[in-house]
Design a protein around this motif. Sequence first.
Motif, PDB file in Angstrom:
ATOM      1  N   ASP A  72       1.372 -10.637  -8.490  1.00 38.54           N
ATOM      2  CA  ASP A  72       1.159  -9.697  -7.394  1.00 38.54           C
ATOM      3  C   ASP A  72       0.813 -10.406  -6.094  1.00 38.54           C
ATOM      4  O   ASP A  72       1.074  -9.903  -5.005  1.00 38.54           O
ATOM      5  CB  ASP A  72       0.010  -8.738  -7.768  1.00 38.54           C
ATOM      6  CG  ASP A  72       0.480  -7.296  -7.756  1.00 38.54           C
ATOM      7  OD1 ASP A  72       1.693  -7.069  -7.611  1.00 38.54           O
ATOM      8  OD2 ASP A  72      -0.362  -6.396  -7.894  1.00 38.54           O
ATOM      9  N   ARG A  73       0.197 -11.583  -6.220  1.00 35.23           N
ATOM     10  CA  ARG A  73      -0.223 -12.342  -5.041  1.00 35.23           C
ATOM     11  C   ARG A  73       0.881 -13.249  -4.508  1.00 35.23           C
ATOM     12  O   ARG A  73       0.654 -13.966  -3.535  1.00 35.23           O
ATOM     13  CB  ARG A  73      -1.460 -13.166  -5.380  1.00 35.23           C
ATOM     14  CG  ARG A  73      -2.722 -12.311  -5.562  1.00 35.23           C
ATOM     15  CD  ARG A  73      -3.852 -13.109  -6.191  1.00 35.23           C
ATOM     16  NE  ARG A  73      -5.132 -12.403  -6.094  1.00 35.23           N
ATOM     17  CZ  ARG A  73      -5.525 -11.439  -6.905  1.00 35.23           C
ATOM     18  NH1 ARG A  73      -4.735 -11.038  -7.896  1.00 35.23           N
ATOM     19  NH2 ARG A  73      -6.703 -10.854  -6.747  1.00 35.23           N
TER      20      ARG A  73
ATOM     21  N   CYS B 222      -0.753 -16.255  10.944  1.00 32.82           N
ATOM     22  CA  CYS B 222       0.571 -15.829  10.499  1.00 32.82           C
ATOM     23  C   CYS B 222       0.448 -14.507   9.735  1.00 32.82           C
ATOM     24  O   CYS B 222      -0.655 -14.078   9.384  1.00 32.82           O
ATOM     25  CB  CYS B 222       1.245 -16.897   9.636  1.00 32.82           C
ATOM     26  SG  CYS B 222       0.309 -17.373   8.174  1.00 32.82           S
ATOM     27  N   ASN B 223       1.586 -13.878   9.462  1.00 33.06           N
ATOM     28  CA  ASN B 223       1.591 -12.536   8.871  1.00 33.06           C
ATOM     29  C   ASN B 223       0.957 -12.488   7.486  1.00 33.06           C
ATOM     30  O   ASN B 223       0.351 -11.483   7.114  1.00 33.06           O
ATOM     31  CB  ASN B 223       3.027 -12.019   8.795  1.00 33.06           C
ATOM     32  CG  ASN B 223       3.606 -11.718  10.165  1.00 33.06           C
ATOM     33  OD1 ASN B 223       2.879 -11.371  11.095  1.00 33.06           O
ATOM     34  ND2 ASN B 223       4.910 -11.862  10.315  1.00 33.06           N
ATOM     35  N   ALA B 224       1.105 -13.554   6.715  1.00 33.58           N
ATOM     36  CA  ALA B 224       0.561 -13.553   5.357  1.00 33.58           C
ATOM     37  C   ALA B 224      -0.958 -13.467   5.348  1.00 33.58           C
ATOM     38  O   ALA B 224      -1.548 -13.106   4.329  1.00 33.58           O
ATOM     39  CB  ALA B 224       1.014 -14.802   4.606  1.00 33.58           C
TER      40      ALA B 224
ATOM     41  N   ALA C 149      -0.632  -1.436  -5.143  1.00 36.61           N
ATOM     42  CA  ALA C 149      -0.986  -1.330  -3.729  1.00 36.61           C
ATOM     43  C   ALA C 149      -0.915  -2.697  -3.052  1.00 36.61           C
ATOM     44  O   ALA C 149      -0.536  -2.804  -1.880  1.00 36.61           O
ATOM     45  CB  ALA C 149      -2.390  -0.746  -3.592  1.00 36.61           C
ATOM     46  N   ARG C 150      -1.256  -3.769  -3.806  1.00 39.74           N
ATOM     47  CA  ARG C 150      -1.158  -5.106  -3.226  1.00 39.74           C
ATOM     48  C   ARG C 150       0.293  -5.464  -2.949  1.00 39.74           C
ATOM     49  O   ARG C 150       0.626  -6.038  -1.909  1.00 39.74           O
ATOM     50  CB  ARG C 150      -1.799  -6.139  -4.156  1.00 39.74           C
ATOM     51  CG  ARG C 150      -1.735  -7.558  -3.599  1.00 39.74           C
ATOM     52  CD  ARG C 150      -2.340  -8.601  -4.520  1.00 39.74           C
ATOM     53  NE  ARG C 150      -3.789  -8.511  -4.528  1.00 39.74           N
ATOM     54  CZ  ARG C 150      -4.511  -8.139  -5.566  1.00 39.74           C
ATOM     55  NH1 ARG C 150      -3.909  -7.795  -6.702  1.00 39.74           N
ATOM     56  NH2 ARG C 150      -5.817  -8.098  -5.505  1.00 39.74           N
ATOM     57  N   ALA C 151       1.202  -5.131  -3.889  1.00 41.19           N
ATOM     58  CA  ALA C 151       2.626  -5.405  -3.679  1.00 41.19           C
ATOM     59  C   ALA C 151       3.155  -4.619  -2.481  1.00 41.19           C
ATOM     60  O   ALA C 151       3.993  -5.116  -1.721  1.00 41.19           O
ATOM     61  CB  ALA C 151       3.417  -5.058  -4.943  1.00 41.19           C
ATOM     62  N   TYR C 152       2.663  -3.406  -2.313  1.00 41.34           N
ATOM     63  CA  TYR C 152       3.059  -2.579  -1.160  1.00 41.34           C
ATOM     64  C   TYR C 152       2.697  -3.288   0.141  1.00 41.34           C
ATOM     65  O   TYR C 152       3.508  -3.390   1.059  1.00 41.34           O
ATOM     66  CB  TYR C 152       2.364  -1.221  -1.255  1.00 41.34           C
ATOM     67  CG  TYR C 152       2.455  -0.354  -0.023  1.00 41.34           C
ATOM     68  CD1 TYR C 152       3.586   0.422   0.225  1.00 41.34           C
ATOM     69  CD2 TYR C 152       1.401  -0.300   0.889  1.00 41.34           C
ATOM     70  CE1 TYR C 152       3.666   1.222   1.363  1.00 41.34           C
ATOM     71  CE2 TYR C 152       1.461   0.491   2.021  1.00 41.34           C
ATOM     72  CZ  TYR C 152       2.602   1.251   2.256  1.00 41.34           C
ATOM     73  OH  TYR C 152       2.674   2.032   3.381  1.00 41.34           O
TER      74      TYR C 152
ATOM     75  N   ARG D  31       2.170  -6.449   0.582  1.00 38.28           N
ATOM     76  CA  ARG D  31       2.904  -7.708   0.734  1.00 38.28           C
ATOM     77  C   ARG D  31       4.351  -7.462   1.159  1.00 38.28           C
ATOM     78  O   ARG D  31       4.933  -8.264   1.898  1.00 38.28           O
ATOM     79  CB  ARG D  31       2.824  -8.526  -0.560  1.00 38.28           C
ATOM     80  CG  ARG D  31       1.402  -9.025  -0.816  1.00 38.28           C
ATOM     81  CD  ARG D  31       1.285  -9.999  -1.962  1.00 38.28           C
ATOM     82  NE  ARG D  31      -0.107 -10.415  -2.087  1.00 38.28           N
ATOM     83  CZ  ARG D  31      -0.664 -11.417  -1.421  1.00 38.28           C
ATOM     84  NH1 ARG D  31       0.057 -12.103  -0.563  1.00 38.28           N
ATOM     85  NH2 ARG D  31      -1.929 -11.738  -1.601  1.00 38.28           N
ATOM     86  N   ILE D  32       4.939  -6.377   0.707  1.00 41.58           N
ATOM     87  CA  ILE D  32       6.287  -6.034   1.168  1.00 41.58           C
ATOM     88  C   ILE D  32       6.269  -5.751   2.666  1.00 41.58           C
ATOM     89  O   ILE D  32       7.168  -6.168   3.406  1.00 41.58           O
ATOM     90  CB  ILE D  32       6.830  -4.829   0.376  1.00 41.58           C
ATOM     91  CG1 ILE D  32       7.201  -5.263  -1.039  1.00 41.58           C
ATOM     92  CG2 ILE D  32       8.050  -4.222   1.068  1.00 41.58           C
ATOM     93  CD1 ILE D  32       7.614  -4.115  -1.945  1.00 41.58           C
ATOM     94  N   LEU D  33       5.232  -5.058   3.125  1.00 43.51           N
ATOM     95  CA  LEU D  33       5.123  -4.784   4.564  1.00 43.51           C
ATOM     96  C   LEU D  33       4.935  -6.078   5.368  1.00 43.51           C
ATOM     97  O   LEU D  33       5.527  -6.247   6.442  1.00 43.51           O
ATOM     98  CB  LEU D  33       3.957  -3.828   4.827  1.00 43.51           C
ATOM     99  CG  LEU D  33       4.166  -2.374   4.397  1.00 43.51           C
ATOM    100  CD1 LEU D  33       2.904  -1.563   4.642  1.00 43.51           C
ATOM    101  CD2 LEU D  33       5.342  -1.755   5.137  1.00 43.51           C
TER     102      LEU D  33
END
Length: 512
Positions: free
Chosen positions: A384-385, A435-437, A469-472, A474-476
């Motif tokens: 997930d991370r 950065c975005n991450a 929710a974490r994957a959500y 990270r997709i964003l």
Amino acid sequence: MLIKTYGSAVYGIEATTITIEVNISGGTKYYIVGLPDNAVKESLQRIESALSTSGFRMPRQKIVVNLAPADIRKEGSAYDLAIAIGILASSRQIEAPILDEVLILGELSLDGGILPVKGALSIAMQAARDGFKGIILPLANAREAAAVENLQVCGIQHIKEAIDFVQKKKQLNKAKMNLQEELLDNIGDNDTDFADVQGQEHIKRALEIAAAGGHNVLLIGAPGSGKTMLAKRLPTILPPLTLDESLETTKIHSVAGLLGATQSRVMNRPFRAPHHTISDVALVGGGTNPKPGEISLAHNGVLFLDELPEFKRSVLEVMRQPLESRQITISRARFSVDYPASFILVAAMNPCPCGFHNHPQKDCVCNPGAVQKYLSKVSGPLLDRIDLHIEVTPIGFNELTSPRPAEKSEVVRSRVIAAREMQAQRFSSHNNIHCNAQMSPKQVREICRIDESGRALLKIAMERLGLSARAYDRILRVSRTIADTERCADIKTEHLAEAIHLRSLDRESWLE
């Protein structure tokens, strides 16, 4: 006679000034107090030999050496030179009027030679903050400390040079360097290049996105498909280290004792690739005397974990918290230290034990359920991370032998730098976010806004793939990075679609 000299102790990657008080009075024994370890206690034997071979004597009186503050553990041999100078001054063998202006460190050999120490850059930076005019240290550490402005850095090779300096009998050459110029000279100084990799354009595109936004990557593919070759070239497309990043990274490597006499600075992004037999302490840091681990040595660079399922599960699980917080805290009964750990994780793995699941030409010979069992060695919370899950397929002969030149790292890096500049402007008012991450969930909601069509696409993906929710989030983040690479102010539906596509392991069809 009581004399004070000054040394330094390093805890984590920060230094603390230590006052070394030397008092000689009537008696016959030597004492070192102030929580010294064995290396500090043994310094008196080294000092006695070094003074004898240099034409001085060790007083046959009671010598008390106090290392203040006394409640902090003192470790290592870096106090030898400061204690020796203090003994000479306290016994009136020398006059040293500038002891309160300089910080002294160095390990003594029996013939009076000065050996290098760890953490010289951290110590020099703290010395400048504490108002010292200069620092006397081993010549091998001089260039490392010379990046600190407003501090006279004097490198020595023998105790006689230090004695002459503190007596003002001799002026030592000051170490000088221009770190900014050296950083500019090292841009593009790499032995590897993206142009070495034929084909695999979609993988290169994914790694460009990872570099642009600082995203973690998992490469899944058959043996020989190019996973390791691609991962090793990721640092060549990352932006050059800034001055602050170079100093911070150098401090970590200096504390770990990884800077040689010829390497005074970390000029390029670190690339660390530990073997899968590594222990959890070696990976995240720690030990009896805490030291930075591989995740901290990869700070501001890349940590590459090849054959990910072969790592012990406990080793992988201890990375979960540092991947989120981007630092690791090592706690002990008497103290705790913090090490930074902001890195891009690149992991590589085979899709199954035999390595040929989903191979276009070879058949998988694994037993039923073996693929799922093999993938389950990597836990869901860790996956997930990882923002990007990319399937790497082998390339054919025609693509491998194509005369068409591949794109060079320099060209890709220019696009990555442009995307990072957009992010630097976006996060200019936020501390420690570059950065975005690194965005927090609150910042994701504020910055990664999507329209109705994008929301509908993401809803379908969440329901069909069972994303967390974490994957959500990270997709964003990834879709925001994709938009940045295309210089778009808004996240479009196609950016979201590409971000969702870059999570292979979330798709059930991948296992079929």
